[in-house]
Enzyme design. Structure first.
Site, PDB file in Angstrom:
ATOM      1  N   CYS A  73      -1.917  -2.544   7.733  1.00 40.18           N
ATOM      2  CA  CYS A  73      -1.825  -3.524   6.641  1.00 40.18           C
ATOM      3  C   CYS A  73      -0.489  -4.262   6.586  1.00 40.18           C
ATOM      4  CB  CYS A  73      -2.140  -2.849   5.315  1.00 40.18           C
ATOM      5  SG  CYS A  73      -3.891  -2.402   5.207  1.00 40.18           S
ATOM      6  N   ASP A  96       0.789  -1.243   0.000  1.00 44.25           N
ATOM      7  CA  ASP A  96       0.000   0.000   0.000  1.00 44.25           C
ATOM      8  C   ASP A  96       0.823   1.297   0.000  1.00 44.25           C
ATOM      9  OD1 ASP A  96      -1.948  -1.929   0.197  1.00 44.25           O
ATOM     10  OD2 ASP A  96      -2.828  -1.199   2.051  1.00 44.25           O
ATOM     11  N   LYS A 137      -6.893  -5.111  -2.971  1.00 42.90           N
ATOM     12  CA  LYS A 137      -7.673  -5.674  -1.854  1.00 42.90           C
ATOM     13  C   LYS A 137      -8.745  -4.694  -1.413  1.00 42.90           C
ATOM     14  CE  LYS A 137      -3.890  -4.361   1.201  1.00 42.90           C
ATOM     15  NZ  LYS A 137      -4.574  -3.288   1.901  1.00 42.90           N
TER      16      LYS A 137
HETATM   17  C1  VGL Z   1      -4.734   0.673   5.718  1.00 42.02           C
HETATM   18  C2  VGL Z   1      -6.265   1.579   7.156  1.00 42.02           C
HETATM   19  C3  VGL Z   1      -7.272   1.321   6.283  1.00 42.02           C
HETATM   20  C4  VGL Z   1      -3.312   0.340   5.411  1.00 42.02           C
HETATM   21  C5  VGL Z   1      -5.744   0.404   4.822  1.00 42.02           C
HETATM   22  O1  VGL Z   1      -2.946   0.198   4.241  1.00 42.02           O
HETATM   23  O2  VGL Z   1      -2.526   0.207   6.374  1.00 42.02           O
HETATM   24  N1  VGL Z   1      -5.006   1.254   6.887  1.00 42.02           N
HETATM   25  N2  VGL Z   1      -7.004   0.731   5.114  1.00 42.02           N
END
Ligand code: VGL
Ligand code: ZN
Length: 201
Positions: free
Chosen positions: A153, A19, A105
């Site tokens: 994540c 991410d 995802k």
């Molecule tokens: C994430 C919060 C919500 C992340 C993703 O990538 O860590 N954190 N969605």
């Protein structure tokens, strides 16, 4: 084999870049993780080392519909972020994107905390992403996890990798923490250590 500080790469290793997207890594992003932009050159160095050693490089991308119970406005936890097709959902422009799978995802409105699985925030039902089978097909035994956010994540991806039996390393200088609650970063590192994840400086 190549190394970046204390992390070794070879052709049985996969680097999972979690991410590294504008909404997390850019100060203007919807769920900016403080210091997120600082990790990009460090992650790129790991990508280079992994590539040189013949290791698989896989990316994940949080990829939400505009409305999902993942978001606070729809009854969930988080400010709006990584809505599919928007600037915030794009990988950070300075991130080196080499040949390798990009796993999305959360596409159907699930929480997608781990790169390996998604979970319906309402029913709790879980489903696997394609990441697990990709690693299996590639003969991977060691996993290095990097990216954002370290207490969300990255943590869930590393824990799932341990559950799947991989030897897992987190170079902790290549992540940053959301810290929804103060201390979440430190707690995440302890939880990972307790699960058998090797933490590298
Ligand atoms: C994430 C919060 C919500 C992340 C993703 O990538 O860590 N954190 N969605
Ligand atoms: Zn999300």
């Amino acid at each position: 084999m190549t190394t970046t500080d204390d992390v070794r790469y070879d052709d049985t290793t996969a680097l999972i870049v979690v991410d590294v997207q504008n909404d997390f890594a850019d100060p203007e992003g919807g769920l900016y993780v403080s210091g997120g932009e600082e990790i990009v050159p460090l992650v790129n160095a790991h990508i280079d080392a992994a590539r040189q050693a013949g290791a698989l490089v896989a990316y994940t991308q949080d990829w939400h519909p505009p409305e999902t119970p993942h978001f606070e406005k729809d009854g969930g936890t988080w400010p709006v972020h990584c809505v599919r097709g928007t600037w915030g959902a794009e990988l950070h422009p300075a991130l080196k994107v080499v040949d390798g799978p990009v796993v999305k995802k959360g596409v159907d409105g699930e929480d997608g905390y781990s790169g390996f699985s998604v979970r319906d925030p309402v029913s709790g039902e879980e489903d696997a992403t394609e990441l697990g089978s990709l690693l299996e097909e590639a003969g991977v035994r060691h996993v290095v996890v990097t990216g954002l956010a370290g207490d969300v994540c990255v943590k869930e991806t590393a824990l799932d990798a341990r559950r799947l039996g991989y030897d897992v390393t987190l170079p902790v200088d290549t992540t940053r923490f959301v810290e929804l609650e103060p201390g979440d970063g430190e707690r995440a590192v302890e939880e990972l250590r307790a699960a058998g994840v090797t933490i590298r400086p």
